[in-house]
Design a protein around this motif. Structure first.
Motif, PDB file in Angstrom:
ATOM      1  N   CYS A   1      -7.448   0.255  -0.210  1.00  0.00           N
ATOM      2  CA  CYS A   1      -6.640  -0.609   0.643  1.00  0.00           C
ATOM      3  C   CYS A   1      -7.507  -1.252   1.729  1.00  0.00           C
TER       4      CYS A   1
ATOM      5  N   PHE B   1      -7.047   3.508   2.029  1.00  0.00           N
ATOM      6  CA  PHE B   1      -6.483   4.453   1.065  1.00  0.00           C
ATOM      7  C   PHE B   1      -7.112   4.173  -0.301  1.00  0.00           C
TER       8      PHE B   1
ATOM      9  N   GLN C   1      -6.539  -2.508   4.374  1.00  0.00           N
ATOM     10  CA  GLN C   1      -5.968  -2.203   5.689  1.00  0.00           C
ATOM     11  C   GLN C   1      -6.311  -0.788   6.152  1.00  0.00           C
ATOM     12  N   CYS C   2      -6.114   0.184   5.263  1.00  0.00           N
ATOM     13  CA  CYS C   2      -6.216   1.583   5.721  1.00  0.00           C
ATOM     14  C   CYS C   2      -7.246   2.395   4.933  1.00  0.00           C
TER      15      CYS C   2
ATOM     16  N   CYS D   1       0.845  -1.195   0.000  1.00  0.00           N
ATOM     17  CA  CYS D   1       0.000   0.000   0.000  1.00  0.00           C
ATOM     18  C   CYS D   1       0.880   1.244   0.000  1.00  0.00           C
TER      19      CYS D   1
ATOM     20  N   CYS E   1      -0.170   2.979   3.796  1.00  0.00           N
ATOM     21  CA  CYS E   1       0.114   2.378   5.101  1.00  0.00           C
ATOM     22  C   CYS E   1       1.258   1.384   5.037  1.00  0.00           C
TER      23      CYS E   1
HETATM   24 ZN   LIG Z   1      -3.153   0.984   3.134  1.00  0.00          ZN
END
Ligand SMILES: [Zn+2]
Lengths: 277, 452
Positions: free
Chosen positions: A44, A49, A46-47, A25, A28
């Motif tokens: 993303c 984005f 995870q984050c 990413c 992150c």
């Molecule tokens: Zn991310």
């Protein structure tokens, strides 16, 4: 085998999601499963984005299927300064054209969103960073003029780290004035302009039409501002605060009306459009 | 007292001037009449200045535009504006010292003056950030221009900035928004606007007070989308290549006139405004008064219409048949180059060569689809309907196909992530998606890095 090598040449640009099953990413740094990113419309897991989307992807995301009618797709950049430095602008253009299938960074036309007709434009950040030269400026201007003439709302999705395109010198700079003047005319004609800011929207694009929406929408975490963070850091010789110039920062400081996640952007836009006369 | 000759290209002039000074000194002490000799040397000096200044390279002109002895906005303000009443503040945040605004009179013409202030002393320069405005500066300018509109008084803008200030506060207070708003409002302001670049016309920071009925530029000023240093840092990764960058950016007055960006070039005295500030002031005054005279009689709706048209026509591109011919030839050349390169690379990496991908040559007609984008743009006729796939994630992402091995469970991540694909030679530097290379131009010189 020429094609394979060519495909590599054509596809392996850092703007595209890199090859392989996994990618890192940009925001992150997490190692993420690419299929998951695709399933979340290039965001993303995870984050959250929001990775840059191409112009055609954006059309598919926001407009009713089959509704988009492109306008002025024959406009072609012409290297007006005969700009040759380390590489020639001409070659850079051809390379970008070959890579993207676009003639320049902007795609504009008409379409419908939840059946509501509108004028729609998008800048594609794969094409010389979505920067604005004569063609992008002209297309945005024509889109605004069309919206005013047809009394249709105008939506432009910007994604330009490059701002005004250096390779066309002051001709690019003056597109800032030209597009802003066209938006002013649209405004005077009672028209509506919704500006959507995606990662990154900076410099000459942000300091002209992209900032001038009646409603300004940003994608989460998009970098939005005038001067690039690195130049600021070098100038003031201190580290920038976390989240500086991100969409949330811009919202906090009053320059963005709302932040919309990509997955619900079409429906939310439809809700907003319902409030327009 | 003459000002110093600071630039290399002025060296022959400086030597001649020294010679004249020595001769004058001698003449004052000697009974012999040296006036004829002095006169002839003066004529030679003038001719030399004319010759040198006529042939300045773009980079040399940038040097002159930045010459510390060159008249600044405040010099013109003092010399040619009477009854000046400075008006401060943006009524929202503060009073930016980098932009000065106020009522004044040039000749018989009442005007609203707006100008970039760079400062004469070190203290002043620090106070006004060397002429680099913050958002409140642009907002102050706009507020006073709107006041001028209400008073039916024309606006005169003196432009001289390296660029809008790059800082945390400037971004927090909306530098981009402030400049954009000025472009928007100036384009439709219902009073004449005359803009004059007197030194540096640094990108968006200059344009923020540069949208008018006339854009004029002094003979030794420049106007550019990016500073030569910033451009050099991006293209050559070396700010020292600024002279080359100045050349390719076409930032000199004559180029700008040819491109239709400026309406006129205001001449300077021979050897530049800094060597004859009084004469320069008179030339500037005459030019402004003439431009105002041309504008004040135009009915306001027509004036605003013409201003729109003035900006509307700026830009160079191809359209229709000409575009088609040009596009096809450039794209054919580019695909030939790409193929040649690919063949070369394939020779080096034989492993990368075997897949079932169609062995389709990229031709102009197939450039679009082959490049992974849907066939809506390149080569398609105008107003072609684009069939969108219903599912968003099925968008034709030009990335590698999903690996067949991908099962319900993601495989373990590799121990090292894929290295980012290296950019082909000549690609923009620092294009990492989290950064913004156009505006980010790494380099040592802070005051000249800005880019619109
Ligand atoms: Zn991310």
């Amino acid at each position: 085998m020429a094609w394979d090598g060519l495909k590599k040449f054509v596809f392996r640009r850092k703007r595209d999601l890199p090859e392989g099953l996994w990618m890192k990413c940009d925001d992150c740094d997490a190692l993420i499963y690419k299929k998951a990113v695709e399933e979340r419309v290039k965001t993303c897991p995870q984050c959250n984005f929001h990775f840059p989307m191409t112009g055609p992807e954006r059309l598919q995301l926001l407009l009713d299927p089959g509704s988009f009618q492109e306008r002025w797709d024959d406009l072609t950049p012409a290297d007006p300064l005969s700009f040759v430095a380390v590489t020639a602008y001409k070659d850079k253009l051809a390379e970008a054209q070959l890579q993207t299938g676009l003639r320049d960074a902007a795609i504009v036309g008409t379409g419908t969103l939840h059946s509501r007709p509108l004028v729609f434009g998008v800048t594609d950040s794969r094409f010389i960073m979505g920067s604005m030269g004569s063609v992008v400026g002209e297309k945005i201007t024509r889109a605004a003029e069309l919206a005013a003439a047809e009394k249709l709302p105008l939506i432009i999705v910007s994604g330009s780290g490059g701002g005004a395109r250096m390779y066309e010198g002051c001709l690019s700079l003056m597109q800032m004035a030209k597009t802003s003047a066209a938006i002013a005319r649209l405004h005077d004609a009672g028209g509506f302009f919704i500006s959507i800011l995606t990662h990154p929207t900076m410099a000459g694009v942000m300091a002209s039409f992209a900032a001038l929406g009646d409603i300004v929408i940003a994608e989460p975490k998009a970098l939005i501002g005038f001067t690039g963070p690195r130049v600021i850091e070098q100038t003031i010789k201190q580290e920038l605060p976390k989240g500086f110039q991100r969409a949330e920062f811009m919202l906090e400081h009053g320059f963005v009306d709302l932040i919309l996640e990509r997955q619900r952007m079409r429906d939310e836009l439809a809700k907003i459009l319902n409030y327009l006369p | 007292m003459a000002v110093a000759y600071l630039h290399d290209f002025e060296k022959p002039i400086a030597e001649l001037e020294d010679e004249i000074a020595n001769l004058e000194k001698l003449a004052s002490r000697s009974p012999a009449d040296l006036s004829a000799n002095i006169q002839s040397l003066r004529e030679r000096s003038l001719a030399l200045k004319r010759e040198i200044y006529a042939k300045l390279t773009p980079w040399q002109r940038v040097q002159v535009a930045r010459d510390p002895n060159r008249p600044l906005f405040t010099d013109y303000l003092n010399a040619l504006v009477e009854d000046f009443v400075e008006l401060h503040g943006d009524r929202a945040y503060g009073d930016d010292k980098a932009i000065v605004t106020g009522f004044g009179r040039i000749g018989q013409q009442k005007v609203m003056i707006v100008g970039h202030k760079r400062g004469k002393t070190t203290a002043e320069r620090v106070q006004c950030n060397f002429g680099s405005p913050h958002p409140e500066g642009y907002r102050k300018a706009l507020l006073k221009m709107q006041l001028a509109e209400k008073c039916h008084v024309p606006v005169v803008c003196f432009i001289n900035t390296a660029g809008a200030y790059p800082g945390i506060g400037a971004e927090e207070r909306g530098q981009a928004q402030a400049i954009a708003r000025n472009l928007f409002e100036m384009s439709r302001l219902r009073t004449p606007i005359v803009c004059l670049v007197i030194g540096e016309g640094g990108s968006g920071g200059a344009l923020g007070i540069g949208v008018g009925d006339r854009l004029a530029i002094l003979e030794n000023a420049y106007f550019s989308v990016i500073s030569p240093e910033g451009c050099a840092a991006i293209l050559w990764k070396d700010g020292g290549k600024a002279p080359q960058a100045a050349q390719v950016l076409k930032l000199a007055p004559k180029d700008l006139l040819a491109l239709g960006i400026v309406d006129e070039i205001v001449p300077e005295p021979v050897g530049g405004a800094h060597h004859a500030p009084e004469a320069a002031t008179q030339l500037v005054k005459a030019a402004i008064l003439r431009m105002l005279e041309e504008l004040v009689t135009v009915p306001i709706p027509e004036l605003v219409e013409r201003r729109y048209a003035r900006h509307r026509r700026i830009g160079r591109f191809l359209e229709g048949e000409a575009a088609k011919v040009y596009f096809e030839s450039t794209i054919a050349q580019a695909s030939a180059r790409a193929q040649a390169k690919a063949v070369k690379e394939a020779g080096k990496e034989p492993a990368a060569a075997a897949t079932n991908a169609p062995r389709e040559a990229i031709t102009p007609a197939s450039a679009g689809p082959a490049a992974g984008a849907p066939p809506l743009v390149a080569g398609s006729p105008p107003a072609t309907a684009v069939t969108s796939a219903p599912a968003v994630h099925a968008a034709p992402v030009p990335a590698a196909p999903v690996a067949p091995a991908a099962s319900a469970l993601p495989p373990n991540p590799p121990t090292t992530p894929n290295p980012p694909a290296s950019a082909p030679a000549g690609a923009e530097p620092s294009t990492a998606t989290k950064e913004n290379a156009g505006a980010v131009s790494p380099g040592p010189v802070q005051s000249v890095q800005r880019h619109a």
